[in-house]
Every structure is written in structure tokens, then in C-alpha cells.
Scaffold this active site. Structure first.
Site, mmCIF file in Angstrom:
data_model
loop_
_atom_site.group_PDB
_atom_site.id
_atom_site.type_symbol
_atom_site.label_atom_id
_atom_site.label_comp_id
_atom_site.label_asym_id
_atom_site.label_seq_id
_atom_site.Cartn_x
_atom_site.Cartn_y
_atom_site.Cartn_z
ATOM 1 N NE ARG A 75 -3.988 0.089 1.790
ATOM 2 C CZ ARG A 75 -3.931 1.268 2.353
ATOM 3 N NH1 ARG A 75 -3.097 1.497 3.350
ATOM 4 N NH2 ARG A 75 -4.707 2.245 1.966
ATOM 5 C CE1 TYR A 125 -8.909 -4.413 -0.976
ATOM 6 C CE2 TYR A 125 -9.268 -2.803 0.773
ATOM 7 C CZ TYR A 125 -9.764 -3.595 -0.235
ATOM 8 O OH TYR A 125 -11.099 -3.593 -0.510
ATOM 9 C CB CYS A 140 16.570 -4.959 -5.435
ATOM 10 S SG CYS A 140 17.647 -5.850 -4.316
HETATM 11 C C1 LIG Z 1 -13.142 -3.611 -3.337
HETATM 12 C C2 LIG Z 1 -14.619 -3.656 -3.374
HETATM 13 C C3 LIG Z 1 -15.362 -3.543 -2.188
HETATM 14 C C4 LIG Z 1 -14.734 -3.297 -0.842
HETATM 15 O O1 LIG Z 1 -14.210 -2.015 -0.694
HETATM 16 P P1 LIG Z 1 -13.703 -1.498 0.727
HETATM 17 O O2 LIG Z 1 -13.151 -0.166 0.435
HETATM 18 O O3 LIG Z 1 -12.660 -2.448 1.182
HETATM 19 O O4 LIG Z 1 -14.874 -1.465 1.641
HETATM 20 C C5 LIG Z 1 -16.729 -3.662 -2.277
HETATM 21 N N1 LIG Z 1 -17.348 -3.872 -3.466
HETATM 22 C C6 LIG Z 1 -16.669 -3.977 -4.628
HETATM 23 C C7 LIG Z 1 -17.402 -4.210 -5.879
HETATM 24 C C8 LIG Z 1 -15.288 -3.871 -4.619
HETATM 25 O O5 LIG Z 1 -14.609 -3.956 -5.765
#
Ligand SMILES: *Cc1c(COP(=O)(O)O)cnc(C)c1O
Length: 445
Positions: free
Chosen positions: A340, A401, A372
């Protein structure tokens, strides 16, 4: 005692005023995960190590659940945020459904809690025929369809299997959400969803297929959204469309508001989760409750808001070095473990596992890993107490994530994951070995 804030704030004692969810707290100057000392866990399981607090996961889930108690709803936890089987099972046990974006995630839900397949919503712009068939056979709740092509393919697969698919068009509500451009999804220029203007026509066409049933409207506007206004705007548009579709004769039983609720990655600017959850609930249900009864069942797809603060990445300091005026704290976790910071310029708070009495000196350094790449860092210009080689650091709010985006770049085996529940620690993913990494490959010629 709440967690010390060792980054951004010159004095981490100030942070005693701030509250964090239960999960990562200091006891006798040593950071604990639930009831267990993190240094001991690091010794037992090695570092880098992902730690999750079951208490924190349950609490976050309950807060969201509680906020929406007066409307018919299901929290479909977004599997991609953290897809560990034990975490899925924990949430399934609390009644969660799941939002998936691949056939692989569907298999994870099946393995974690088979009965929850009937509470799965399937999102994603690139579903293949195999994935659609797998989901049809699994009897999932809802397909969030993102294009006309997908609609046709799903109709063909459903006819072949003689299974009726409940669908919701994922519409693109064209609302801006203030977040990092890579995780914003609800604008016209993004690849997600279909334009609002073509939704009616697509639903009319879908309804002509014998094996498709238009059952809802769905949207997801992005991730790490801290202001609830975009959710409200998007919901207003979704409800307007649902009313049109009802007038067209479709039985709209679901409105899927997606996920995307943000968290505070900075304990000097905390967000009270209960309070945020209630504002979020108001923003979403205000347009919904304007509909005539029976009000469609609300689906929500939270990922980060449940799991991010419930997890941390523990890493050991390998070396302290200085290049000119710049200092580096080289640790054993890297961008392959937590991408991230490199990918989204995300800032995670980092704190030493041990608070050493009398250690008042603050040092500014980049916390970087062994990979690296100059882009391999966990924090830039972090201000920490002067830590020593061999000490453990805790990278907070890494539950979402984090591990789910981990890779084997630089031939680095992925970390172990441990779920702590009170005073019990369970290894929920063993550390990879080089044997794991090499077994798919052949050295030909
Ligand atoms: C990634 C995603 C989520 C979750 O998002 P958050 O920010 O982790 O709550 C929900 N719905 C869809 C369709 C996604 O792609």
C-alpha cells in the site's frame, strides 16, 4: 492504554488521549494483540508476521451491523480485502455474506463456510464463462453485471445449466469520491459498471432472457472514502433508477450500495467508528426509505472498514543506516508483504513494540525493506523513537489489502498469519517456504 502514536506527532504520549479499537494496545510498555504480547508471538512465529485481533474484527462487524439494524440488510464482506479462510469463517459465523470478484474467491467462501454461498454477490468487470458457471452451480445470491457482453454470456451460461440467475446491473453513478485515484471507481471514466443512462434498456433486454431475472441495482463508488456525502449522492441515483425499473415491471428486491467506507490511518486524527457508521447508515438509508414498501433488501460490501484496523504487520529491524543526511531503518518486511505505501502512497502508522523508558530521542527515517526497488518502503520520513537493531516494529491498520496483495517478488516467501482471540493464538496461514515457491516451476533444458 491506547496505542502510542509515533509518527507525525513529535510526542507519542499525546496519543494517550486517542482511542483505538481493542486489538492493539500497550500493557506494561509492551504492545499486545488482544491478550498476548507481540514480542512473544514474533519469537514463536517469526517475522514478518501478520497479526489479527478477533476481538477487533467482531467489534467492527457488530458496530456496522448495529448501525443498520432497522433496515433489512446483509453485510457482504468484501473478500478481496483479506481472504484468509479463518477470517471468512469468523465473519460467516456472525452472519456475514460475501462480495467476491473471482472464481477463486468463490472457492474460498465454499471452503470457509459452504452455507454462506447463498449469501454471495459476484462483482467484477471481467468474469469468465467458467467463473459464471461455477457461481451459477453454487447458487449464489446475486450477479452484479458490469456490461452488456457479460449479460449475454451469463444468459447463455444460465440457459446451458438451466439455472435462473438473479442479476443487478452495476451502474456507474458518476459521483466523485475523494480518495486516491487508483481506488476511486464511481466516475464515468472508470472501467466499472454501466452508465446510468443505458441501465433501463439493458434491464429490458435482460428480462427477455428466460434464465435471467432483474432483481436489483448495484453500485460501488470506490474505497477509503471518509466523507459520507458521495454515498448519499450515489444512493439517491440508485433509488431513482430502482423506481424506474419497478415502473418498468422489474421486481427490484435488492439495492447493493457497495463498500468503500474509509478508516483513519492516523491516530492523531481518529474517527470514532460508531459515529461514522451511523452517519454512513443515514446517508445510505435516507434515499432508500423514501421508497414504497416493501423496501428492497439492502446489501453492503464493506471490506477495509471491518478488517483494516484489526490487523497489523510485525517486522524486525535488521539494520540502521545513513546515506548522507538521510537515515534508513531497514526492516525484514517489504513492499511484497505490504504494497500500500508504494502503490497508493498510503501512510501507515508505525510504532515500536517496546516502549523503552527514558528513550526520548526521536529520529526521522525511511522504514524500508530488503526488496531491490527504491519504491520499496513502508513509510517515508517516519518519526520514531531511536529503535535498535533486532527490535520489533508494528505497522498498524494493515489488516486490509495487506496480505491479500502480498507477492513473492524477489523470491520472498509470504508471511505467516496469526489470529489472536483473547489469549489464544492460532496460526491461520503458515509461512511459505522456498519449497512452496519452487514447486510450480521446472528448470528445463
Ligand atoms: C473492493 C470492493 C469492495 C470493498 O471495498 P472497501 O473499500 O474495502 O470497503 C466492495 N465492493 C466492490 C465491488 C469492490 O470492488
Amino acid at each position: 492504554m491506547p496505542i502510542a502514536n509515533c509518527w507525525l506527532l513529535p510526542c507519542y504520549n499525546l496519543s494517550l488521549m486517542f482511542t483505538r479499537p481493542p486489538g492493539f494496545t500497550y500493557k506494561n510498555d509492551e504492545l499486545h494483540c488482544d491478550g498476548l504480547a507481540i514480542n512473544k508471538l514474533a519469537k514463536k512465529f517469526g517475522t514478518p508476521l501478520y497479526l489479527y485481533s478477533a476481538t477487533a474484527i467482531r467489534e467492527r462487524y457488530r458496530v456496522l451491523e448495529g448501525a443498520f439494524h432497522h433496515v433489512k440488510h446483509t453485510l457482504c464482506y468484501s473478500v478481496k480485502a483479506n481472504s484468509n479462510l479463518s477470517i471468512l469463517r469468523l465473519l460467516a459465523g456472525m452472519g456475514a455474506g460475501f462480495d467476491i470478484v473471482s472464481g477463486g474467491e468463490l472457492e474460498r467462501v465454499r471452503r470457509a463456510h459452504k452455507k454462506s454461498l447463498s449469501k454471495v454477490v459476484f462483482s467484477g468487470v471481467g468474469k469468465t464463462a467458467d467463473e459464471l458457471r461455477l457461481a451459477l452451480r453454487s447458487g449464489i445470491l446475486l450477479f452484479n453485471v458490469e456490461s452488456e457482453g457479460e449479460l449475454e454470456l451469463l444468459a447463455a451460461c444460465a440457459a446451458e445449466l438451466r439455472k435462473v440467475a438473479d442479476i443487478a446491473l452495476r451502474v456507474n453513478p458518476d459521483v466523485p469520491a475523494e480518495t486516491h485515484p487508483y481506488i476511486s471507481t464511481g466516475l464515468r471514466e472508470h472501467k466499472f459498471g454501466v452508465p446510468m443512462s443505458s441501465a433501463r434498456e439493458l434491464c429490458r433486454r435482460a428480462a427477455q432472457h428466460k434464465y435471467l431475472r432483474v432483481a436489483g441495482v448495484s453500485l460501488h463508488i470506490g474505497s477509503q472514502i471518509g466523507d459520507v456525502t458521495p454515498f448519499h449522492l450515489a444512493m439517491e441515483r440508485a433509488v431513482d433508477l430502482a423506481l424506474e425499473l419497478l415502473a418498468d415491471g422489474h421486481k427490484i428486491r435488492f439495492i447493493d450500495a457497495g463498500g468503500g467506507l474509509g478508516i483513519s490511518y492516523n491516530s492523531s486524527a481518529p474517527i470514532e467508528f460508531n459515529d461514522l457508521a451511523h452517519r454512513y447508515e443515514e446517508a445510505i438509508t435516507e434515499p432508500l426509505l423514501r421508497m414504497k414498501k416493501p423496501i428492497p433488501h439492502l446489501l453492503l460490501e464493506p471490506g477495509r472498514s471491518i478488517i483494516a484496523p484489526a490487523g497489523a504487520l510485525i517486522t524486525r529491524v535488521l539494520y540502521l543506516k545513513r546515506n548522507g543526511n538521510k537515515r534508513f531503518t531497514i526492516v525484514d518486511a517489504a513492499m511484497n508483504d505490504l504494497i500500500r505505501p508504494s502503490l497508493y502512497q498510503a501512510r501507515h502508522e508505525i510504532t515500536p513494540v517496546n516502549l523503552v523508558k527514558g528513550r526520548s530521542e526521536r529520529v526521522q527515517s525511511d522504514i524500508a525493506g530488503p526488496v531491490c526497488e527504491s519504491g520499496d518502503f513502508l513509510a517515508r520520513d517516519a518519526i520514531l523513537p531511536a529503535v535498535a537493531q533486532g527490535e520489533n516494529l508494528c505497522i498498524l491498520d494493515a489488516g486490509a489489502y495487506g496480505m491479500s496483495l502480498a507477492s513473492n517478488y524477489n523470491s520472498r516467501p509470504r508471511s505467516a498469519e496469526v489470529l489472536v482471540d483473547g489469549t489464544r493464538a492460532r496460526l491461520i496461514r503458515r509461512r511459505e517456504t522456498m519449497k512452496d515457491l519452487l514447486q510450480q516451476e521446472a528448470a528445463c533444458l
